[in-house]
Write an enzyme that holds these catalytic residues in place. Sequence first.
Site, PDB file in Angstrom:
ATOM      1  N   LYS A 169      15.371  -3.789 -13.619  1.00 38.91           N
ATOM      2  CA  LYS A 169      16.423  -3.228 -12.753  1.00 38.91           C
ATOM      3  C   LYS A 169      16.888  -4.251 -11.707  1.00 38.91           C
ATOM      4  O   LYS A 169      18.084  -4.415 -11.487  1.00 38.91           O
ATOM      5  CB  LYS A 169      15.933  -1.955 -12.041  1.00 38.91           C
ATOM      6  CG  LYS A 169      15.520  -0.835 -12.996  1.00 38.91           C
ATOM      7  CD  LYS A 169      15.212   0.465 -12.269  1.00 38.91           C
ATOM      8  CE  LYS A 169      13.989   0.410 -11.388  1.00 38.91           C
ATOM      9  NZ  LYS A 169      12.707   0.268 -12.094  1.00 38.91           N
TER      10      LYS A 169
ATOM     11  N   ARG B  76      14.292   8.746  -7.751  1.00 37.05           N
ATOM     12  CA  ARG B  76      13.078   8.716  -8.561  1.00 37.05           C
ATOM     13  C   ARG B  76      12.458  10.098  -8.708  1.00 37.05           C
ATOM     14  O   ARG B  76      11.396  10.221  -9.315  1.00 37.05           O
ATOM     15  CB  ARG B  76      12.052   7.808  -7.902  1.00 37.05           C
ATOM     16  CG  ARG B  76      11.992   6.399  -8.514  1.00 37.05           C
ATOM     17  CD  ARG B  76      11.181   5.566  -7.574  1.00 37.05           C
ATOM     18  NE  ARG B  76      10.375   4.558  -8.107  1.00 37.05           N
ATOM     19  CZ  ARG B  76      10.595   3.262  -7.865  1.00 37.05           C
ATOM     20  NH1 ARG B  76      11.681   2.863  -7.244  1.00 37.05           N
ATOM     21  NH2 ARG B  76       9.740   2.368  -8.270  1.00 37.05           N
TER      22      ARG B  76
ATOM     23  N   ARG C 141       3.690  -9.468  -4.785  1.00 32.79           N
ATOM     24  CA  ARG C 141       3.566  -8.015  -4.623  1.00 32.79           C
ATOM     25  C   ARG C 141       2.195  -7.569  -5.091  1.00 32.79           C
ATOM     26  O   ARG C 141       1.849  -7.742  -6.255  1.00 32.79           O
ATOM     27  CB  ARG C 141       4.656  -7.311  -5.448  1.00 32.79           C
ATOM     28  CG  ARG C 141       6.010  -7.340  -4.773  1.00 32.79           C
ATOM     29  CD  ARG C 141       7.048  -6.636  -5.602  1.00 32.79           C
ATOM     30  NE  ARG C 141       6.701  -5.244  -5.904  1.00 32.79           N
ATOM     31  CZ  ARG C 141       7.529  -4.386  -6.478  1.00 32.79           C
ATOM     32  NH1 ARG C 141       8.751  -4.780  -6.798  1.00 32.79           N
ATOM     33  NH2 ARG C 141       7.165  -3.151  -6.722  1.00 32.79           N
TER      34      ARG C 141
ATOM     35  N   ARG D 182       1.686   3.569 -11.257  1.00 26.63           N
ATOM     36  CA  ARG D 182       3.158   3.531 -11.117  1.00 26.63           C
ATOM     37  C   ARG D 182       3.832   4.042 -12.381  1.00 26.63           C
ATOM     38  O   ARG D 182       4.828   4.781 -12.315  1.00 26.63           O
ATOM     39  CB  ARG D 182       3.626   2.113 -10.778  1.00 26.63           C
ATOM     40  CG  ARG D 182       3.345   1.771  -9.316  1.00 26.63           C
ATOM     41  CD  ARG D 182       3.333   0.283  -9.087  1.00 26.63           C
ATOM     42  NE  ARG D 182       4.638  -0.320  -9.196  1.00 26.63           N
ATOM     43  CZ  ARG D 182       4.817  -1.625  -9.476  1.00 26.63           C
ATOM     44  NH1 ARG D 182       3.791  -2.407  -9.655  1.00 26.63           N
ATOM     45  NH2 ARG D 182       6.035  -2.110  -9.539  1.00 26.63           N
TER      46      ARG D 182
HETATM   47  P1  AMP Z   1      10.040  -0.763  -6.561  1.00 30.67           P
HETATM   48  O1  AMP Z   1      10.299  -2.051  -5.862  1.00 30.67           O
HETATM   49  O2  AMP Z   1      11.304  -0.035  -6.901  1.00 30.67           O
HETATM   50  O3  AMP Z   1       9.119  -0.906  -7.735  1.00 30.67           O
HETATM   51  O4  AMP Z   1       9.283   0.187  -5.512  1.00 30.67           O
HETATM   52  C1  AMP Z   1       8.030  -0.174  -4.960  1.00 30.67           C
HETATM   53  C2  AMP Z   1       7.373   1.061  -4.351  1.00 30.67           C
HETATM   54  O5  AMP Z   1       8.207   1.587  -3.304  1.00 30.67           O
HETATM   55  C3  AMP Z   1       7.167   2.233  -5.311  1.00 30.67           C
HETATM   56  O6  AMP Z   1       5.970   2.117  -6.076  1.00 30.67           O
HETATM   57  C4  AMP Z   1       7.111   3.405  -4.328  1.00 30.67           C
HETATM   58  O7  AMP Z   1       5.859   3.448  -3.661  1.00 30.67           O
HETATM   59  C5  AMP Z   1       8.166   3.005  -3.291  1.00 30.67           C
HETATM   60  N1  AMP Z   1       9.511   3.518  -3.655  1.00 30.67           N
HETATM   61  C6  AMP Z   1      10.623   2.772  -3.933  1.00 30.67           C
HETATM   62  N2  AMP Z   1      11.672   3.556  -4.206  1.00 30.67           N
HETATM   63  C7  AMP Z   1      11.222   4.829  -4.119  1.00 30.67           C
HETATM   64  C8  AMP Z   1      11.829   6.104  -4.303  1.00 30.67           C
HETATM   65  N3  AMP Z   1      13.125   6.232  -4.667  1.00 30.67           N
HETATM   66  N4  AMP Z   1      11.064   7.215  -4.130  1.00 30.67           N
HETATM   67  C9  AMP Z   1       9.767   7.120  -3.765  1.00 30.67           C
HETATM   68  N5  AMP Z   1       9.120   5.956  -3.588  1.00 30.67           N
HETATM   69  C10 AMP Z   1       9.836   4.817  -3.754  1.00 30.67           C
END
Ligand code: AMP
Length: 192
Positions: A14, A89, A134, A146
């Site tokens: 993404k 999400r 990360r 996740r």
């Molecule tokens: P990402 O960078 O999109 O993989 O997001 C990293 C982490 O941020 C996720 O594992 C969640 O803990 C949190 N996070 C990001 N976007 C969301 C969302 N829309 N809803 C809930 N948690 C989120």
Amino acid sequence: MINIVLFGPPGAGKGTQSENLIKQFGLKHISTGDLFRKHLGEGTELGQKARSFMDNGKLVPDEVVIGMVEDFLQANTDAKGFIFDGFPRTVAQAEALDDLLSSHNTAIGCMLMLDVPQDELKKRLLERGKTSGRVDDQNEEKINVRIQEYLNKTLPVAAFYEKQDKTCKINGVGTIESIFADISAAVASHMA
Ligand code: AMP
């Protein structure tokens, strides 16, 4: 104006494809994961609220995420359109997004769903973890949480957009360029 949801499991590409979309269509990018990491880095109150969830690979509670997106939309009312990356999400987030956009007299144009098999996702995330810094990419247990969160809470969002006839499935395996060619054709068809 077009608003796009870029949807898919962690590691689907993404972030990478968002960069291409920004360049090609001049849209404003919002990645809730990036915003949370920024808050964590700056030690804000919102960052404190999100930290334990993120550290454990769990989703941050809806009200925290939705409030953050609302502020972002409010601060960018001049945008030509948005790419939502990693949001919504949950179905509650998708419903809130529809309401927020409608209060700005706009709506989601299409939801692009990047399709990548699970074993490929894990491989990509562990590989990214070597350089991304990360913590949630470096530990297989956290990656599994996740992916489980995605399957349990996020996948139902696909049905939400299917009901609205806005889902467009994209094969997320291949070269970055070939995947982007499919994405940009899908977006262009929704803009026509
Ligand atoms: P990402 O960078 O999109 O993989 O997001 C990293 C982490 O941020 C996720 O594992 C969640 O803990 C949190 N996070 C990001 N976007 C969301 C969302 N829309 N809803 C809930 N948690 C989120």
